[in-house]
Design a protein around this motif. Structure first.
Motif, mmCIF file in Angstrom:
data_model
loop_
_atom_site.group_PDB
_atom_site.id
_atom_site.type_symbol
_atom_site.label_atom_id
_atom_site.label_comp_id
_atom_site.label_asym_id
_atom_site.label_seq_id
_atom_site.Cartn_x
_atom_site.Cartn_y
_atom_site.Cartn_z
ATOM 1 N N LYS A 136 0.833 -1.222 0.000
ATOM 2 C CA LYS A 136 0.000 0.000 0.000
ATOM 3 C C LYS A 136 0.859 1.261 0.000
ATOM 4 C CE LYS A 136 -2.277 -0.890 3.817
ATOM 5 N NZ LYS A 136 -1.738 -2.209 4.162
ATOM 6 N N THR A 137 1.896 1.256 0.828
ATOM 7 C CA THR A 137 2.720 2.466 0.941
ATOM 8 C C THR A 137 3.470 2.725 -0.363
ATOM 9 O OG1 THR A 137 2.961 2.044 3.297
ATOM 10 C CG2 THR A 137 4.534 3.556 2.320
ATOM 11 N N LYS B 103 -2.043 9.371 6.621
ATOM 12 C CA LYS B 103 -2.008 8.064 7.277
ATOM 13 C C LYS B 103 -2.703 8.268 8.613
ATOM 14 C CE LYS B 103 -0.322 3.799 7.972
ATOM 15 N NZ LYS B 103 -0.432 2.621 7.095
ATOM 16 N N ASP C 211 5.330 5.017 7.596
ATOM 17 C CA ASP C 211 4.959 4.910 6.175
ATOM 18 C C ASP C 211 5.107 6.243 5.438
ATOM 19 O OD1 ASP C 211 4.415 2.291 6.595
ATOM 20 O OD2 ASP C 211 2.278 2.398 6.129
HETATM 21 MG MG LIG Z 1 1.920 0.857 4.620
#
Ligand SMILES: [Mg+2]
Ligand SMILES: Nc1ncnc2c1ncn2[C@@H]1O[C@H](COP(=O)(O)OP(=O)(O)O)[C@@H](O)[C@H]1O
Length: 240
Positions: free
Chosen positions: A15-16, A37, A50
């Motif tokens: 995802k990051t 985030k 992240d």
């Molecule tokens: Mg992440």
């Protein structure tokens, strides 16, 4: 495009990295982009989380983290363990809307998968997306097991009234096995939404320029990239 919520089939799926790639392309085309985030878990106060990874890969993107919990747990459990207050979906939605008032694009990265809880009332990233009316991007793994996890995520998202924009494979192996190659055609069916990108696994140590180039190659024109799912599926099935 305005606010985009980035979820995945689980934790560690990319995802990051996908968030950073979308941000890098947005920056390149001159759009202002910010990354939120809501809850960062598993990271001590002075450690990079992240968002530091997003800035390392994508460059100077404005970022906002609402709360950080040291334990590597769901936000709900990490909040409970730490004694810190939880982040609620409305906190997250409010922060995203605030960022959106001064940025063309806001990317919201969840923690873990879609139904991981933020708080003891059962709030999740699905509630954040719903209250913002924001589409959901699903980041999926390449190999065996990803079709079920992707279908579960997409089906629950749809049942909760969310619009699934598409699916992106977060980390495509240099030597894809039979399942990975076969999944390229089946993932969009499982997601009920288009394959909007495939990022190669080797991006961890990419320079900023290399990362931007891979983002361009690996993400769909929808994000400003050049990824063509039919072309990728053709070359994946030919590499048997
Ligand atoms: Mg992440
Ligand atoms: N395309 C990629 N290239 C290199 N490393 C990757 C890639 N995708 C994920 N990783 C690595 O895998 C781990 C999990 O990725 P991450 O983007 O943080 O996943 P998530 O945000 O879903 O937890 C990280 O250590 C990350 O650097």
């Amino acid at each position: 495009m305005t606010v985009l919520v980035i979820s995945g089939t689980g934790t560690g799926v990319g995802k990051t990295v996908v968030t950073a790639a979308i941000a890098a392309l947005a920056r390149e085309r001159g759009d202002s982009v910010a990354v939120l985030k809501p809850a960062q878990t598993g990271v001590a106060p002075e450690e990079p989380g992240d968002l530091a990874e997003v800035r390392r890969l994508a460059g100077a993107v404005p970022t906002r983290e609402l709360r950080r919990y040291p334990d590597p747990l769901s936000p709900e459990a990490a909040a409970r363990n730490s004694g810190l207050p939880p982040v609620t979906p409305s906190d997250a939605a409010r922060a995203a809307a605030e960022l959106h008032s001064s940025h063309d694009l806001v990317l919201v990265e969840g923690a873990g998968g879609l139904l991981v809880r933020f708080d003891s009332s059962g709030g999740t990233l699905a509630d954040v997306a719903w209250s913002l009316g924001a589409p959901l991007l699903i980041v999926a793994q390449a190999g065996l097991g990803t079709l079920n996890a992707t279908a579960l995520t997409a089906e629950v998202a749809t049942r909760r009234g969310l619009n699934v924009l598409g699916v992106v494979i977060g980390s495509w192996p240099a030597g894809p096995d039979l399942a990975a190659r076969s999944n390229v055609a089946d993932l969009p069916v499982a997601a009920g939404a288009p394959l909007l990108g495939v990022l190669p696994e080797r991006l961890g140590h990419a320079s900023r320029d290399e990362f931007l180039e891979e983002a361009r190659r690996g993400l769909s024109p929808w994000f400003g990239g050049q990824f063509d799912p039919d072309c990728f599926a053709g070359s994946a099935s030919a590499s048997t």
